[in-house]
Design an enzyme around this catalytic site. Structure first.
Site, PDB file in Angstrom:
ATOM      1  N   CYS A   1       0.844  -1.184   0.030  1.00 42.20           N
ATOM      2  CA  CYS A   1       0.073   0.097   0.098  1.00 42.20           C
ATOM      3  C   CYS A   1       0.816   1.274  -0.014  1.00 42.20           C
ATOM      4  O   CYS A   1       0.401   2.165  -0.237  1.00 42.20           O
ATOM      5  CB  CYS A   1      -0.882   0.048   1.212  1.00 42.20           C
ATOM      6  SG  CYS A   1      -2.290  -1.339   1.144  1.00 42.20           S
TER       7      CYS A   1
ATOM      8  N   HIS B   1      -3.297   7.357   2.249  1.00 41.63           N
ATOM      9  CA  HIS B   1      -3.687   6.174   1.917  1.00 41.63           C
ATOM     10  C   HIS B   1      -5.129   5.760   2.459  1.00 41.63           C
ATOM     11  O   HIS B   1      -5.246   5.897   3.734  1.00 41.63           O
ATOM     12  CB  HIS B   1      -2.692   4.864   2.290  1.00 41.63           C
ATOM     13  CG  HIS B   1      -3.107   3.561   2.058  1.00 41.63           C
ATOM     14  ND1 HIS B   1      -3.551   3.227   0.741  1.00 41.63           N
ATOM     15  CD2 HIS B   1      -3.085   2.519   3.121  1.00 41.63           C
ATOM     16  CE1 HIS B   1      -3.976   1.709   0.970  1.00 41.63           C
ATOM     17  NE2 HIS B   1      -3.654   1.528   2.405  1.00 41.63           N
TER      18      HIS B   1
ATOM     19  N   ASN C   1     -10.106   0.090  -0.060  1.00 40.75           N
ATOM     20  CA  ASN C   1      -8.516   0.370  -0.292  1.00 40.75           C
ATOM     21  C   ASN C   1      -8.128  -0.547  -1.423  1.00 40.75           C
ATOM     22  O   ASN C   1      -8.475  -1.671  -1.664  1.00 40.75           O
ATOM     23  CB  ASN C   1      -8.171  -0.634   1.053  1.00 40.75           C
ATOM     24  CG  ASN C   1      -6.433  -0.734   1.079  1.00 40.75           C
ATOM     25  OD1 ASN C   1      -5.887  -0.243   0.348  1.00 40.75           O
ATOM     26  ND2 ASN C   1      -6.108  -1.034   2.237  1.00 40.75           N
TER      27      ASN C   1
END
Length: 343
Positions: free
Chosen positions: A131, A270, A300
């Site tokens: 990520c 994020h 996500n």
């Protein structure tokens, strides 16, 4: 008379000061049409819309069709960028793709993207920092521009993570969706990437991973492949570490650049979990209305979250705005980037 060392030092300082910034001069994105809603998940596991929203802030995610791959989303995002910002693909010197879900083990997904776009003789390669991947790739891309070896660099964040989600596992099926975002970097004398602070360690391997498919647990062992092919995470450990690491990274960048958080126009974190996003904002003391988010309808998307969040909030950004980007991912890996918006 100056010594040779002093002359070299002076030359290096002058050369450094004359280096260009790596500026984002175009941005594009793509998300699949198919949606996986909280209602859909209620049908396959013990969960509810209320429970999911309270814990994550996610209402739905986008899911890529089975016959498509990460490269297909990236190509669509790049084409979107070129259309919106009138860019010519023939100008591209390098493509860096941040992904944890490559089309195949080899060649690199960046190579496949270059082929699909009809590009010849470009430097194309993948980076995997989970990520945090987009920030890692952005730092690499900006370095290519700053050295003046390359003038037009595409930095892609793209992941088809739904392919690795166990639909029965409510610790992961509520979080992840598919998507791709891309930025175009080129030299600028005024605005661009100011600083980046990137960190990683091996402490998080057991808490967030996809173990199957690599050389340790190869696809040749069918039992291992079935057991380990899905993404797994320890949510409590990841939650706590993400908040601490992203907050620390942001504060490091502020300190190194003698900035106060009030001078930052936008925090773009994020998009892992709404509670993490809110907690990081509180830790660094930035107003909630200066934090950009799109997690509610995309979830996500791993390396794609930050470019997609910028892409979807373009109208709120003004040329000259100071942006703080921050991410945390498997590894653990984490970091923060500071940039002056150039569009």
């Amino acid at each position: 008379m100056h010594s040779l060392f002093e002359e070299q030092e002076k030359y290096m300082q002058q050369n450094y000061l004359s280096r260009p910034y790596a500026a984002i001069t175009g941005i594009g994105g793509y998300v699949p049409q198919k949606r996986r809603t909280n209602l859909d998940l209620e049908q396959v596991c013990d969960t509810s819309d209320e429970w999911i929203m309270k814990r994550t802030g996610i209402k739905e995610r986008r899911i890529l069709d089975k016959d498509l791959a990460t490269s297909d989303m990236a190509v669509m995002a790049i084409r979107d960028l070129c259309t919106q910002f009138n860019k010519d693909l023939d100008d591209v010197d390098a493509i860096i793709v941040a992904t944890s879900t490559p089309d195949v083990m080899m060649p690199a997904t960046a190579n496949i993207i270059a082929k699909k776009l009809g590009l010849k003789n470009v430097w194309a390669f993948d980076m995997n920092a989970a990520c945090s991947g987009f920030l890692y790739a952005l730092d690499m891309g900006s370095s290519l521009i700053e050295t003046e070896r390359y003038k037009n660099v595409l930095v892609v964040g793209a992941d088809n993570i739904s392919s690795f989600v166990d639909i029965q596992d409510r610790s992961t099926n509520i979080l992840f969706g598919d998507g791709a975002g891309v930025v175009w970097l080129e030299p600028s004398s005024e605005n661009g990437i100011i600083d980046a602070f990137m960190q990683s360690n091996g402490d998080g391997r057991e808490f967030l991973n996809i173990e199957g498919g690599g050389s340790l647990h190869s696809l040749n062992n069918e039992t291992i492949a079935i057991e380990k092919k899905y993404i797994r995470q320890d949510g409590k450990v990841v939650f706590k570490q993400a908040i601490q690491s992203m907050s620390d990274a942001c504060n490091q960048v502020l300190k190194r650049n003698n900035l106060d958080i009030d001078q930052v126009n936008w925090l773009i974190p994020h998009q892992a979990n709404k509670r993490i996003i809110d907690a990081v904002g509180k830790e660094i003391n930035i107003a909630a209305d200066r934090t950009l988010s799109n997690i509610e309808y995309l979830g996500n998307t791993i390396a794609a979250t930050i470019p997609l969040c910028i892409w979807e909030n373009l109208k709120q950004l003004q040329k000259g705005d100071l942006l703080m980007l921050t991410a945390f991912g498997a590894g653990f890996s984490w970091g923060a980037s500071l940039l002056r918006w150039a569009i």
